[in-house]
Scaffold this active site. Sequence first.
Site, PDB file in Angstrom:
ATOM      1  N   ASP A 103       0.234   5.159  -1.521  1.00  5.85           N
ATOM      2  CA  ASP A 103      -0.112   6.200  -2.497  1.00  5.85           C
ATOM      3  C   ASP A 103      -0.092   7.566  -1.822  1.00  5.85           C
ATOM      4  O   ASP A 103      -0.217   7.683  -0.597  1.00  5.85           O
ATOM      5  CB  ASP A 103      -1.532   5.952  -3.047  1.00  5.85           C
ATOM      6  CG  ASP A 103      -1.622   4.656  -3.838  1.00  5.85           C
ATOM      7  OD1 ASP A 103      -0.578   4.184  -4.317  1.00  5.85           O
ATOM      8  OD2 ASP A 103      -2.747   4.130  -3.962  1.00  5.85           O
TER       9      ASP A 103
HETATM   10  N1  URA Z   1      -3.345  -0.183  -1.948  1.00  3.99           N
HETATM   11  C1  URA Z   1      -3.660   0.975  -2.578  1.00  3.99           C
HETATM   12  O1  URA Z   1      -4.517   0.997  -3.442  1.00  3.99           O
HETATM   13  N2  URA Z   1      -3.002   2.081  -2.189  1.00  3.99           N
HETATM   14  C2  URA Z   1      -2.065   2.109  -1.225  1.00  3.99           C
HETATM   15  O2  URA Z   1      -1.519   3.168  -0.920  1.00  3.99           O
HETATM   16  C3  URA Z   1      -1.766   0.890  -0.586  1.00  3.99           C
HETATM   17  C4  URA Z   1      -2.414  -0.244  -0.959  1.00  3.99           C
END
Ligand code: URA
Length: 239
Positions: A103
């Site tokens: 993310d």
């Molecule tokens: N899980 C999440 O919630 N975000 C990420 O970036 C990776 C795994």
Amino acid sequence: MRIDKFISSQRTDLSRGDVKKLIRAGRVTADGAVVKSPEHKVSETSEVAVDGEVITYKEHIYLMLNKPQGYVCSAKEGSSPTVYELVPPQFRRRGLFPAGRLDKDTVGFVLMTDDGQLAHEMLSPVHHVPKTYIVTLEGPYREDYENSFAEGLVIDGGEKCLPAELSPVEGEDRVCRLVLHEGKFHQVKRMFEAVGNRVVFLQRVKIGGLDLCENLALGECLEIMHKDVEKLLAGAGTD
Ligand code: URA
């Protein structure tokens, strides 16, 4: 193959046109001799150099990127900067992409590669390559989460997760280490929401058996060599 193709396939900062200009200027050598024509034939084992700097032919490239917050793992998304912008020119290749997304607000290990086969094996739900995260929570860590995660949490009222290994980080009451064997959308955040907590900071520290290099600063890239590439798939199992 032609030397202009050899060079531009390894260095996307140099187009075939750029390479032709360099050859005309006498700045390109093959096995020690100045090359006169862009059609000059070389092989993958030839010692090709631009301004004396040897370009080692590699079929694929594997980069460990320590992604900072604020960067997206896609080619273009609105006005946000992308992980591609963090790749130094000498590593830019056609077909380079992030194998597995983090993310925008997550930091840590992103593999950038042009090896579609390896990326497929790494991301395939069949192989379950483990990905390790350090998670900072809003509320205190509770030991009873460990069983729930190990049994396979149900998130968002129906989606079942594979068993995951959760453990506390010593000396911290809101920080834990989580190993996942799959990669659902926003998975870590949704798992902690399912147990009534919230993720406030997330870092990926390991893919397969390969740890994020401790000395790699946020925003920096490191080329992964030979045996470390194999480690990316370590710990994989199949259904
Ligand atoms: N899980 C999440 O919630 N975000 C990420 O970036 C990776 C795994």
